[in-house]
Design an enzyme around this catalytic site. Structure first.
Site, PDB file in Angstrom:
ATOM      1  N   HIS A 178       7.201   9.237 -28.287  1.00 15.46           N
ATOM      2  CA  HIS A 178       6.147  10.113 -27.769  1.00 15.46           C
ATOM      3  C   HIS A 178       6.402  11.578 -28.131  1.00 15.46           C
ATOM      4  O   HIS A 178       5.513  12.280 -28.613  1.00 15.46           O
ATOM      5  CB  HIS A 178       6.053   9.954 -26.250  1.00 15.46           C
ATOM      6  CG  HIS A 178       5.034  10.839 -25.613  1.00 15.46           C
ATOM      7  ND1 HIS A 178       3.680  10.694 -25.845  1.00 15.46           N
ATOM      8  CD2 HIS A 178       5.159  11.900 -24.772  1.00 15.46           C
ATOM      9  CE1 HIS A 178       3.023  11.628 -25.168  1.00 15.46           C
ATOM     10  NE2 HIS A 178       3.891  12.365 -24.508  1.00 15.46           N
ATOM     11  N   GLU A 212      -5.350  17.611 -11.867  1.00 14.30           N
ATOM     12  CA  GLU A 212      -5.869  17.818 -13.215  1.00 14.30           C
ATOM     13  C   GLU A 212      -7.243  18.436 -13.266  1.00 14.30           C
ATOM     14  O   GLU A 212      -8.132  17.919 -13.930  1.00 14.30           O
ATOM     15  CB  GLU A 212      -5.922  16.489 -13.972  1.00 14.30           C
ATOM     16  CG  GLU A 212      -4.588  16.002 -14.379  1.00 14.30           C
ATOM     17  CD  GLU A 212      -4.635  15.369 -15.765  1.00 14.30           C
ATOM     18  OE1 GLU A 212      -5.535  14.582 -16.000  1.00 14.30           O
ATOM     19  OE2 GLU A 212      -3.782  15.700 -16.579  1.00 14.30           O
ATOM     20  N   HIS A 240      -1.127  17.133 -27.448  1.00 15.75           N
ATOM     21  CA  HIS A 240      -1.380  15.734 -27.090  1.00 15.75           C
ATOM     22  C   HIS A 240      -2.652  15.161 -27.702  1.00 15.75           C
ATOM     23  O   HIS A 240      -2.753  13.947 -27.852  1.00 15.75           O
ATOM     24  CB  HIS A 240      -1.423  15.579 -25.562  1.00 15.75           C
ATOM     25  CG  HIS A 240      -0.056  15.513 -24.950  1.00 15.75           C
ATOM     26  ND1 HIS A 240       0.848  16.541 -25.047  1.00 15.75           N
ATOM     27  CD2 HIS A 240       0.586  14.532 -24.251  1.00 15.75           C
ATOM     28  CE1 HIS A 240       1.967  16.207 -24.420  1.00 15.75           C
ATOM     29  NE2 HIS A 240       1.837  14.994 -23.940  1.00 15.75           N
ATOM     30  N   ASN A 273      -1.174  19.367 -21.851  1.00 14.27           N
ATOM     31  CA  ASN A 273      -1.545  18.462 -22.938  1.00 14.27           C
ATOM     32  C   ASN A 273      -1.482  19.127 -24.308  1.00 14.27           C
ATOM     33  O   ASN A 273      -1.958  18.560 -25.288  1.00 14.27           O
ATOM     34  CB  ASN A 273      -2.953  17.904 -22.694  1.00 14.27           C
ATOM     35  CG  ASN A 273      -2.977  16.952 -21.513  1.00 14.27           C
ATOM     36  OD1 ASN A 273      -2.019  16.216 -21.292  1.00 14.27           O
ATOM     37  ND2 ASN A 273      -4.044  16.982 -20.757  1.00 14.27           N
ATOM     38  N   LYS A 322       6.741  23.044 -15.507  1.00 15.92           N
ATOM     39  CA  LYS A 322       5.840  21.940 -15.169  1.00 15.92           C
ATOM     40  C   LYS A 322       5.536  21.914 -13.669  1.00 15.92           C
ATOM     41  O   LYS A 322       4.390  21.715 -13.259  1.00 15.92           O
ATOM     42  CB  LYS A 322       6.428  20.594 -15.600  1.00 15.92           C
ATOM     43  CG  LYS A 322       5.501  19.449 -15.230  1.00 15.92           C
ATOM     44  CD  LYS A 322       5.684  18.194 -16.032  1.00 15.92           C
ATOM     45  CE  LYS A 322       4.639  17.159 -15.601  1.00 15.92           C
ATOM     46  NZ  LYS A 322       4.766  15.881 -16.299  1.00 15.92           N
ATOM     47  N   ARG A 364      -3.653  22.379 -15.310  1.00 11.99           N
ATOM     48  CA  ARG A 364      -2.761  21.305 -15.736  1.00 11.99           C
ATOM     49  C   ARG A 364      -3.068  20.803 -17.147  1.00 11.99           C
ATOM     50  O   ARG A 364      -2.206  20.234 -17.811  1.00 11.99           O
ATOM     51  CB  ARG A 364      -2.861  20.153 -14.730  1.00 11.99           C
ATOM     52  CG  ARG A 364      -1.807  19.088 -14.920  1.00 11.99           C
ATOM     53  CD  ARG A 364      -1.750  18.176 -13.717  1.00 11.99           C
ATOM     54  NE  ARG A 364      -0.854  17.068 -13.929  1.00 11.99           N
ATOM     55  CZ  ARG A 364      -0.343  16.320 -12.961  1.00 11.99           C
ATOM     56  NH1 ARG A 364      -0.654  16.591 -11.712  1.00 11.99           N
ATOM     57  NH2 ARG A 364       0.460  15.334 -13.220  1.00 11.99           N
ATOM     58  N   LYS A 400       2.427  11.353 -11.571  1.00 14.78           N
ATOM     59  CA  LYS A 400       1.589  10.393 -12.294  1.00 14.78           C
ATOM     60  C   LYS A 400       2.387   9.128 -12.523  1.00 14.78           C
ATOM     61  O   LYS A 400       3.430   9.159 -13.174  1.00 14.78           O
ATOM     62  CB  LYS A 400       1.183  10.955 -13.646  1.00 14.78           C
ATOM     63  CG  LYS A 400       0.109  12.004 -13.618  1.00 14.78           C
ATOM     64  CD  LYS A 400      -0.190  12.351 -15.064  1.00 14.78           C
ATOM     65  CE  LYS A 400      -1.295  13.346 -15.212  1.00 14.78           C
ATOM     66  NZ  LYS A 400      -1.578  13.535 -16.650  1.00 14.78           N
ATOM     67  N   GLU A 433       9.417  18.383 -25.510  1.00 13.51           N
ATOM     68  CA  GLU A 433       8.700  18.779 -24.295  1.00 13.51           C
ATOM     69  C   GLU A 433       9.128  20.177 -23.855  1.00 13.51           C
ATOM     70  O   GLU A 433       8.324  20.933 -23.298  1.00 13.51           O
ATOM     71  CB  GLU A 433       8.946  17.782 -23.155  1.00 13.51           C
ATOM     72  CG  GLU A 433       8.246  16.452 -23.320  1.00 13.51           C
ATOM     73  CD  GLU A 433       6.706  16.541 -23.263  1.00 13.51           C
ATOM     74  OE1 GLU A 433       6.166  17.445 -22.586  1.00 13.51           O
ATOM     75  OE2 GLU A 433       6.062  15.717 -23.921  1.00 13.51           O
ATOM     76  N   ARG A 480       0.817  -1.231   0.000  1.00 11.03           N
ATOM     77  CA  ARG A 480       0.000   0.000   0.000  1.00 11.03           C
ATOM     78  C   ARG A 480       0.843   1.270   0.000  1.00 11.03           C
ATOM     79  O   ARG A 480       0.361   2.336   0.378  1.00 11.03           O
ATOM     80  CB  ARG A 480      -0.973   0.040   1.174  1.00 11.03           C
ATOM     81  CG  ARG A 480      -1.932  -1.132   1.192  1.00 11.03           C
ATOM     82  CD  ARG A 480      -3.114  -0.904   2.096  1.00 11.03           C
ATOM     83  NE  ARG A 480      -3.846  -2.157   2.241  1.00 11.03           N
ATOM     84  CZ  ARG A 480      -3.625  -3.023   3.227  1.00 11.03           C
ATOM     85  NH1 ARG A 480      -2.730  -2.748   4.156  1.00 11.03           N
ATOM     86  NH2 ARG A 480      -4.309  -4.139   3.282  1.00 11.03           N
ATOM     87  N   HIS A 491      -1.548  11.932 -29.275  1.00 10.48           N
ATOM     88  CA  HIS A 491      -2.015  10.616 -28.827  1.00 10.48           C
ATOM     89  C   HIS A 491      -2.704   9.864 -29.951  1.00 10.48           C
ATOM     90  O   HIS A 491      -2.548   8.649 -30.083  1.00 10.48           O
ATOM     91  CB  HIS A 491      -3.003  10.777 -27.665  1.00 10.48           C
ATOM     92  CG  HIS A 491      -2.331  10.847 -26.326  1.00 10.48           C
ATOM     93  ND1 HIS A 491      -2.992  11.223 -25.177  1.00 10.48           N
ATOM     94  CD2 HIS A 491      -1.067  10.574 -25.948  1.00 10.48           C
ATOM     95  CE1 HIS A 491      -2.152  11.194 -24.162  1.00 10.48           C
ATOM     96  NE2 HIS A 491      -0.972  10.812 -24.608  1.00 10.48           N
TER      97      HIS A 491
END
Lengths: 362, 362
Positions: free
Chosen positions: B260, B232, B243, B240, B222, B236, B138, B180, B116, B247
């Site tokens: 990416h 988010e 993206h 993206n 960032k 935030r 994340k 980035e 945990r 994506h």
């Protein structure tokens, strides 16, 4: 957490009060999933869906977890998250765990990690889940190497414990679950001990008022302890009363010979023996508490040697860095944690437990 | 987060400052694990362990994740958690993620769910991981149905980005990572845009001072955005930028045709086209920003139809409830989120991108 009768029939509006509207702007419905067992769904699925129908909301999409600790795995979590994606689940989805402790643990873990977390609600269907596993926010699964080795802390948005659902619970599971209430009384609630002594017949006959009293007291105890110590610093350790030897028994018998509550019951007997030797309880207190444990039996016989049980205590996950933590009752209604229980004390207690398993309580 | 040269050589004391002593009372050592790739370990394993040796601490136990998105799975997480248990890991253990973004995501997720949650430290070895994926908390893995569908939010106790390690990074990965920083500049830092225009040669030659400047600015951007919006909600979302279409490109090419950063680069070109049509950037701003993107290329050619890319945007996880969220630059150094980009606007932008992929930047 809400305990009562008839909660299932009014679930949809209750859930909306807890997590917000299920029908979103523009008539779009929030995707709701229910994780349950095929058995529970066959018995209670219709009642579960009725309140959604009445509210004009699409009933939840059912996902299934077969009963048994052997399905409390990462593999099940993977399958369930994939099913949720394929059924259109997204970050706005809601998961309801509708079943016993395993369904709650797995469902909560799925909710904790699906898209990095979606809200979930617990609707526990066993006594044990109602008083124990649906509370505290511990969710997770087992590894082949041990129980609950992978998981998260995530509080459900709400817990609805419907006593009516306990009507179809097998007797052995009810008795095993009641051991958690026995535990709650011993470590924190002297009045609960007395109530469980005096009303054993009514409780075991599942009289709603008696059950409600026991569940409410057990839940109050756990909630208070957890609130004061969410991440297991100190106080929360006392909830592990009976668990050092209980876990060892489960491990030594590979989780197949007995239910968790039954293992904890024997573990409490062992812990009482340590406490008696140390003098934190008197001889008559010990007699009274042991009698209470057996009153909610029968407990299974133990076909395991003292040596195996002792070996298994060494790998107890709760022993950080090798220290043998042990919860001892102090009189009736209080408990403390000690870290200096010797191998000899533990051995004597385990042997006492094995003798009692041949002579009493089974 | 610490960026600099020679951090690897002084890792052990730095980690101790961040998470506490590695040698516990009684000489007992805290179990430290390092998740890395066989390639990184072969190149940098010795340097990594040297500071532990010097401090008289047992070097970390190495766990390996082979390179490639195809290993960013629940199956890998299960294997790694089991290896940690079998190597004696417990709640007091520490995990160091030493590698690129995938090692960081998987390592962070393992740390988030093992017992945990145990503490973890990021030591990113790619430019992309140093400026992006090691930050923000994340963590997670992919499902066959899509990327990052399972995970958690968990902040590392520390991030040590050693610029020296970038010396062995393949050129294509450096360039993809720099996208980035291009993104960071466009949405939030006009000075970074100028610096990257003026010092492209030095940056691409990996001059430490130039890299440090770019990394520091990207990280600052960032960190600031994430700090102001950890889960988010709104701000935030601007991270993206590029993206939505990026994506879609990755999905339409099954994550095999490009890195990416390369997909995001093309996605930025598409987003610039939308912004230009809406007038949030001028024609000369568009020209300048497109040129900057191509300066850090070459970008891969796109062997995919507009229809496939457009279809893939429909299943973009970031589009909650079907709303097509889109990040648009506003001039240079600012950006906003819009939710009303039409299918026609998107189609025009994707077609523009595909034309550019045949005529420029590759």
């Amino acid at each position: 957490m809400l305990t009562g009768s008839g909660l299932l029939e009014t679930l949809a509006p209750r859930i909306e009060r807890a997590v917000g509207p299920l029908l979103l702007h523009g008539g779009q419905a929030r995707r709701v999933f229910v994780l349950t067992s095929p058995q529970i769904w066959a018995l209670w699925g219709e009642a579960f869906c009725a309140s959604f129908d009445r509210a004009g909301i699409e009933p939840p999409i059912a996902l299934f977890l077969p009963p048994g600790e052997e399905h409390k795995t990462i593999k099940s979590v993977e399958r369930l998250t994939r099913e949720i994606v394929r059924a259109g689940g997204d970050r706005g989805s809601l998961l309801i765990a509708f079943g016993g402790g395993i369904v709650g643990d797995v469902g909560g873990f799925v909710a904790a990690i699906f898209m990095r977390g979606i809200p979930y609600v617990q609707v526990p269907t066993t006594f044990l889940a109602q008083v124990d596993s649906s509370l505290g926010g511990k969710v997770g699964v087992n590894l082949p190497e041990g129980k609950n080795l992978v998981g998260n802390f995530l509080q459900p948005k709400a817990v609805f414990a419907d006593i009516g659902v306990l009507g179809t619970l097998p007797d052995r599971e009810l008795r095993a679950g009641l051991m958690e209430s026995v535990k709650a009384g011993i470590i924190r609630d002297r009045a609960l001990v007395r109530f469980m002594e005096e009303h054993a017949d009514a409780i075991l006959a599942r009289e709603p008022k008696a059950l409600e009293r026991v569940i409410a007291a057990s839940v109050r105890m756990k909630a208070e302890v957890v609130r004061r110590d969410e991440r297991e610093g100190g106080l929360r350790m006392i909830l592990n009363f009976g668990h050092t030897v209980g876990h060892a028994l489960e491990q030594a018998t590979r989780y197949k010979a007995m239910l968790h509550g039954e293992a904890v019951a024997w573990g409490m007997v062992a812990a009482l023996a340590v406490a008696r030797r140390r003098g934190t309880i008197t001889g008559s207190q010990m007699e009274r508490l042991e009698k209470l444990v057996y009153r909610y039996g029968p407990l299974p016989r133990l076909k395991v040697s003292a040596a195996r049980v002792l070996a298994a205590t060494g790998s107890d996950k709760k022993n950080m860095g090798g220290v043998r933590r042990f919860v001892l009752p102090i009189g009736i209604g209080d408990a403390g944690v000690v870290e200096d229980v010797t191998a000899a004390e533990l051995e004597a207690a385990v042997k006492y437990m094995l003798v009692r398993a041949r002579t009493a309580g089974t």
